[in-house]
Every structure is written in structure tokens, then in C-alpha cells.
Design a protein around this motif. Sequence first.
Motif, PDB file in Angstrom:
ATOM      1  N   TYR A  31       3.872   2.247   2.433  1.00 20.17           N
ATOM      2  CA  TYR A  31       5.214   2.139   1.857  1.00 20.17           C
ATOM      3  C   TYR A  31       6.030   3.383   2.187  1.00 20.17           C
ATOM      4  O   TYR A  31       7.198   3.287   2.594  1.00 20.17           O
ATOM      5  N   ASP A  44      -2.296   0.394  -4.093  1.00 23.37           N
ATOM      6  CA  ASP A  44      -1.203  -0.525  -3.774  1.00 23.37           C
ATOM      7  C   ASP A  44      -0.401  -0.846  -5.024  1.00 23.37           C
ATOM      8  O   ASP A  44      -0.791  -0.489  -6.138  1.00 23.37           O
ATOM      9  N   MET A  84       3.372   1.770  -8.163  1.00 22.03           N
ATOM     10  CA  MET A  84       1.977   1.693  -7.744  1.00 22.03           C
ATOM     11  C   MET A  84       1.093   1.322  -8.930  1.00 22.03           C
ATOM     12  O   MET A  84       1.396   1.649 -10.081  1.00 22.03           O
ATOM     13  N   GLN A 142       0.841  -1.203   0.000  1.00 23.09           N
ATOM     14  CA  GLN A 142       0.000   0.000   0.000  1.00 23.09           C
ATOM     15  C   GLN A 142       0.871   1.246   0.000  1.00 23.09           C
ATOM     16  O   GLN A 142       1.814   1.360   0.779  1.00 23.09           O
ATOM     17  N   GLU A 143       0.517   2.214  -0.848  1.00 23.23           N
ATOM     18  CA  GLU A 143       1.385   3.361  -1.088  1.00 23.23           C
ATOM     19  C   GLU A 143       1.671   4.166   0.180  1.00 23.23           C
ATOM     20  O   GLU A 143       2.820   4.515   0.459  1.00 23.23           O
ATOM     21  N   TYR A 151       9.669   1.006  -6.201  1.00 17.33           N
ATOM     22  CA  TYR A 151       8.234   0.769  -6.041  1.00 17.33           C
ATOM     23  C   TYR A 151       7.467   1.242  -7.267  1.00 17.33           C
ATOM     24  O   TYR A 151       7.792   2.260  -7.857  1.00 17.33           O
TER      25      TYR A 151
END
Length: 546
Positions: free
Chosen positions: A228, A254, A247, A224-225, A245
Amino acid sequence: MEAWRYVRRGYGRCVVGRGRYPMFPHHPKSVGRDWTTPWENLQKCCWNRHFSSCMRWPGHYSRVPYPYLSSRHFSLKWRPPCLFESRTQYQYYNWRPDQLTQTSWIHLSSSIMNSEGDEPSSKRRRHQGKGTIKRNWEYICNRNKEKSDILGDKNVDPKCEDSENKFDFSVMSYNILSQDLLEDNSHLYRHCRRPVLHWSFRFPNILKEIKHFDADVLCLQEVQEDHYGTEIRPSLESLGYHCEYKMRTGRKPDGCAICFKHSKFSLLSVNPVEFYRPDIPLLDRDNIGLVLLLQPKIPCASTSSICVANTHLLYNPRRGDIKLTQLAMLLAEISSVAHQKDGSFCPVVMCGDFNSVPGSPLYSFIKEGKLNYEGLAIGKVSGQEQSSRGQRILSMPIWPPNLGISQSCVYEVQQVPKVEKTDGDVTQAQLGETDVLVTAEKVSSHLQHHFSLSSVYSHYFPDTGIPEVTTCHSRSAITVDYIFYSSEKEVTAEQPGAETALIGGLKLLGRLSLLTEQDLWTLNGLPNENNSSDHLPLLAKFRLEL
């Protein structure tokens, strides 16, 4: 009179379930995730009959239209009647059926009080236990030797220590279960105690697992952003990881992350893959992939780089066309990133939640490098659908030509080389606008890719044939998570009697064993007090021969 069905015995409790119709004259009351009902209600339903010594299970019918509860096998949890007048937590007392009075209350599991279709039968037959099950570290030297040791021993089997020119590294793939997705799909976790579902409880457990396993490369899904940025990335960076990462597109909060140890690798390039294409109706889903090119940190100047890919494919079991197209897009990106100057490919590790079961057409395509999908029902691609009735057949070709990917899962579009990245200079790779050069290709139902990929896991326990499980919740317990890798190829010398040699690719040294569905339900499924995702982490150790 309708036939009552006994569902299962609980862990220190008597559990009575209902099918289509409620079991009690007065609907039971809910307290948290559990239910209670006056004992006299049950007696009325049972016509005040005695308890028999026989038991009834779902699907086993008797001529008697009421539940038989065995006093030999069951004990009940008892609460005083004043429970509903106060929220005070009372001590449970274990009583046997013949000790109950008219004023006693039966404690019922809320998950069992749902309709039969809400819970798998395997769960209804398991007690809700606490504790841990140790997962073994299985050492693999070759096809004929396998050594198991208790997890925690970081040393490689001494029999494998026969090479000086080597680079060993470990990879973990882990779907950590986004908190937003957990809350949006709460029906999948009715079997769980509420406290274990809170992020404040789950994240320390997840971080503890990551610290314990200490993998050199982490491939995480459902990251999950907001978590994170505030917790996951800072925590992993403090452990010596560099994190990348991606998204999901749209409004999905996420995505996927790949993290690696600074001490083991240098970053060469980062290549995100978006499966959503606004100009292609087929590709209207927001799944993504992430591909990194890593350089091992060892003195040898001729060391090969390693391509690591991570993805989370579409779940929908009836959209095999989208799943295959997403996979083809990921493979095309891997082909572009892993391609070397001499025309070969560097070793590849491909991880993720593929939402496909072992033996399915999608799984077989990854392992075998080819697939003839002519006449294949759209819902059979991932193996999640039991019946193909009413499903359409995959079209030929599956994806349109303007996607720019061939049936061999490589780009047909000329691309500008990606911007190189280093640990100290991290910027998003950019692709330039170029003309699309689509090669004319005869329409075919045959897909292929150029990698020799093997699965770290065999998906069945060799002694029993029982399936391994990577995810377990109220609706299912199956394998959907994988670590695929470029396997070494066997080459036999032309001279008679010459030994077979293994060249190229990666050598699998060991793997963290998986569990069975039965194992997991003894811990009340996933998530639980010690495992805070509905997926198990996968872990493998590889060797790159120099």
C-alpha cells in the motif's frame, strides 16, 4: 487389486489421478507444478491392455480394476525421456494413445496428483484454459426493466436519464488478495501457474482493472501494508484518488482501504473500527472496518452526505458468534457516522468480504434488519458449514454488556464527537475517554438494525438459477463479497389511484455482472493470467436524488 479412478481430461493432456494409494509402481517425479511418469509404468499398471473407448469418472465404478482411457477423447502431451537430465524447456507434442511408445512420458497435473479432497470435483472436470470472459454491464431502471450492454460503455441507459437533480457515482468492492496471505495459504492455489502468483505480475493486472472500471469509490480488502505504501497508494493517487487505510490489529500485515475521486467527493470524517478488544475474550481476532463520511461535490447546498463502509469479517466458519459481533460493531459505527440532525440517516454503502454466503442468517440479518438467533448453531451463522453436529448454540446475549453496543446495533456509550477531516488536513479521529452509560436492556435473542439495506446482486442467474460466484480457488467457489446500499423506500399516497413513489436512499442504476463457477474454471479458476486475485471485483452505479 485396488480400483483406479480416472480423474479428468486436461487441456491437451492426459491426466491420471490417485486416491489414497499411488497409481504407479515408481513414484512420479515433479517438474515445477507438474509431474511425469514413464509410459511403461502406466502400461504395467494396466496389465498392458488396450485402450477402451469408455471413460471413468470419480464416483463411477466399474468391474475392471484399472483405468480406461479413451483414445477417441484424449490426446497426450509427450516429453523426451532426457527431460530430467536437463532443465531445458522442450516443445510439447500432441500425441494420441495409440501413437505412444515404451519410451514416452506422460505429463501429469500436480493438482490432480494430490488426494481427491484437495480439489473440488468441478475443477477436476474442467480444462485449464486461457483467455477472458467478458462481464456485462447490466442497467437497471426499475424492477421491471433491465438492459444489458457490453462492459466499457460508460453511458447510463438513456431511459434512466429522466432526472435533472441527481448525483450519480460508482462503487467498486474488491478483495485484491494480500501477497502474504497467498503465500501462507499456497494450498489454495495449486491449480495456478506459478508466474501468475507473483506480486510483480499481479499488481499491474489489478491496477489495470481499477483503471478500466474507473469507479468513483474503491473499497479494497486484503491490502498489504508495505505494498500500500510503496505501490498501491501512489498509483491510485496518480489516478485522482484520495486514499484512507486501516491495517488489521496485531501483527497482521494487511487491512482495508477506501479510496475516492477528488473530483466527486470531499472528505468529512474517517472512522476506523477495531474488532479486537483485549478486555473481551470473545473479541480476540484482528479484523477491522473503516467508515468514511463523504460529501458529494455538486452546487446544491442541501445535498446529503454519503456514508461508505468497508470491512473484512472473520473467516472461521465455526465462529458465527464473532462474525455477528463484528458486524454489530460495524453497524453501530455506521449508525453513529450516518446519523443526521433530523434523526434520520444519510445514505449508506456497505462493502466488503463478509465471509458469509447468500441466505445465511448473517446475510439475512443485513438485508432484513432483524434476526432471532435463539437455538442457532454457532457454525450455521455464515452458511459456510454444512453440518452443525457437535456445535454449540449461540449464547444469549452473544456479546457482553461492557462492549457498549445494544441488541439494536447502536452504541450505548456516550462518545466525544469525532474530529472532522478535510482533504487538506488529514489526521486520525480521536475518541475521548468518557464514562460508560450502559442502558439496562432485557436479555433477548432478537437482533435488529435501523437501515433498509439491499444487495446490489441477486446471487443467482435468473434464467438458470445457477449461483453467482465472487471467489474461486482450489477449495471452493462461492459468494462472500457484497455491496449493500440504502435502498429507496416505497411510499404510496393516501388518495385512491395515486402512484407509488420512491423516497430516500439510493437508486441502483447498474451493476457489473458476475460469473458462474463453470465460467471461472474454463479460465483455470482464480487467480489466472488476466484476473490476479482469487476474488472478482464487484461494481455498481448509484444515483442520489437531490
